[in-house]
Design a protein around this motif. Sequence first.
Motif, mmCIF file in Angstrom:
data_model
loop_
_atom_site.group_PDB
_atom_site.id
_atom_site.type_symbol
_atom_site.label_atom_id
_atom_site.label_comp_id
_atom_site.label_asym_id
_atom_site.label_seq_id
_atom_site.Cartn_x
_atom_site.Cartn_y
_atom_site.Cartn_z
ATOM 1 N N ASP A 7 127.946 -49.212 68.420
ATOM 2 C CA ASP A 7 128.577 -48.170 69.239
ATOM 3 C C ASP A 7 129.906 -48.671 69.808
ATOM 4 O OD1 ASP A 7 129.240 -45.955 70.700
ATOM 5 O OD2 ASP A 7 127.631 -46.163 72.165
ATOM 6 N N TRP A 8 130.895 -48.725 68.950
ATOM 7 C CA TRP A 8 132.217 -49.226 69.315
ATOM 8 C C TRP A 8 133.138 -48.117 69.801
ATOM 9 C CZ3 TRP A 8 134.299 -54.272 69.067
ATOM 10 C CH2 TRP A 8 133.384 -55.258 68.693
ATOM 11 N N ASP A 30 131.809 -52.081 76.110
ATOM 12 C CA ASP A 30 130.560 -51.442 76.551
ATOM 13 C C ASP A 30 129.374 -52.284 76.086
ATOM 14 O OD1 ASP A 30 128.993 -49.554 77.827
ATOM 15 O OD2 ASP A 30 128.988 -48.174 76.122
ATOM 16 N N PRO A 31 129.418 -53.604 76.362
ATOM 17 C CA PRO A 31 128.372 -54.486 75.830
ATOM 18 C C PRO A 31 127.092 -54.475 76.661
ATOM 19 C CG PRO A 31 129.919 -55.785 77.067
ATOM 20 C CD PRO A 31 130.431 -54.361 77.091
ATOM 21 N N ALA A 56 136.129 -49.206 72.086
ATOM 22 C CA ALA A 56 136.882 -50.374 71.634
ATOM 23 C C ALA A 56 138.336 -50.290 72.099
ATOM 24 C CB ALA A 56 136.824 -50.478 70.113
ATOM 25 N N HIS A 82 134.771 -54.760 72.770
ATOM 26 C CA HIS A 82 133.787 -53.683 72.613
ATOM 27 C C HIS A 82 133.882 -52.753 73.813
ATOM 28 C CE1 HIS A 82 129.784 -51.812 72.763
ATOM 29 N NE2 HIS A 82 129.800 -51.942 71.447
ATOM 30 N N ARG A 128 124.157 -58.156 66.911
ATOM 31 C CA ARG A 128 125.193 -57.251 66.406
ATOM 32 C C ARG A 128 125.527 -56.241 67.486
ATOM 33 N NH1 ARG A 128 122.449 -58.631 61.924
ATOM 34 N NH2 ARG A 128 123.609 -58.974 60.004
ATOM 35 N N LEU A 129 126.830 -56.061 67.701
ATOM 36 C CA LEU A 129 127.290 -55.034 68.634
ATOM 37 C C LEU A 129 127.389 -53.716 67.886
ATOM 38 C CD1 LEU A 129 130.075 -56.974 70.513
ATOM 39 C CD2 LEU A 129 128.060 -55.959 71.545
ATOM 40 N N ASN A 175 123.482 -51.651 73.375
ATOM 41 C CA ASN A 175 124.524 -51.722 72.349
ATOM 42 C C ASN A 175 124.529 -53.079 71.636
ATOM 43 O OD1 ASN A 175 125.498 -49.128 72.630
ATOM 44 N ND2 ASN A 175 127.013 -49.694 74.155
ATOM 45 N N CYS A 229 132.612 -61.968 70.809
ATOM 46 C CA CYS A 229 133.128 -62.143 69.452
ATOM 47 C C CYS A 229 134.571 -62.614 69.469
ATOM 48 C CB CYS A 229 133.044 -60.822 68.695
ATOM 49 S SG CYS A 229 131.423 -60.078 68.675
ATOM 50 N N ASP A 266 134.838 -58.604 77.999
ATOM 51 C CA ASP A 266 133.496 -58.196 77.565
ATOM 52 C C ASP A 266 132.395 -59.014 78.241
ATOM 53 O OD1 ASP A 266 133.920 -55.916 76.038
ATOM 54 O OD2 ASP A 266 133.853 -56.949 74.107
#
Length: 176
Positions: free
Chosen positions: A95-96, A77-78, A99, A75, A92-93, A82, A2, A107
Amino acid sequence: MCARELTPTPTIPDLPTLAEQMTGRCETWRALEHHGTHGPLTIDDLGPWERRNLPRLAATEAVWTDLVVGDTLLHFDPRYDNILISPDGTARLVDWGRACTGPAWADPVCLLLQSDLGDLDPEPILADHPTGRNAHPEHLDAFLVALAGYWTHTAALPGLPHARRATITWLRHRWT
């Protein structure tokens, strides 16, 4: 992922940097070099490549926080669980909880390392990614060193041995 929409980072109070998010988790190589142990981990637990490169790993780990910087909302943790893909194909990502801010290429690196690429080399995949083209080689190495140290220390946790192997393999390729 993103980066275009999330650089510069939107104003979010108390958002840590990538280095702050990893505070206390990236001392593995230096501890092993200086003391021979890091918690339950000993030098004997390392593979031959890691033992041979321990001085370089420790030296890189000592400066990684100065090199892995940026102003993109990450993020951090992609993983596959998630990323939700809607019927129209929109990703859509979720569980942020991890961040932070850092370089836009962090990422995609994490996603590559936590994916099962089989025998595919992650290097050309990252180089073909719009943010990966901007990853300074020394900075990318520093991030891989930090992650490899973290995952080496926590390799006993479910799911992380793959990430450790993938990270060490990528570093070996880059440093050979």
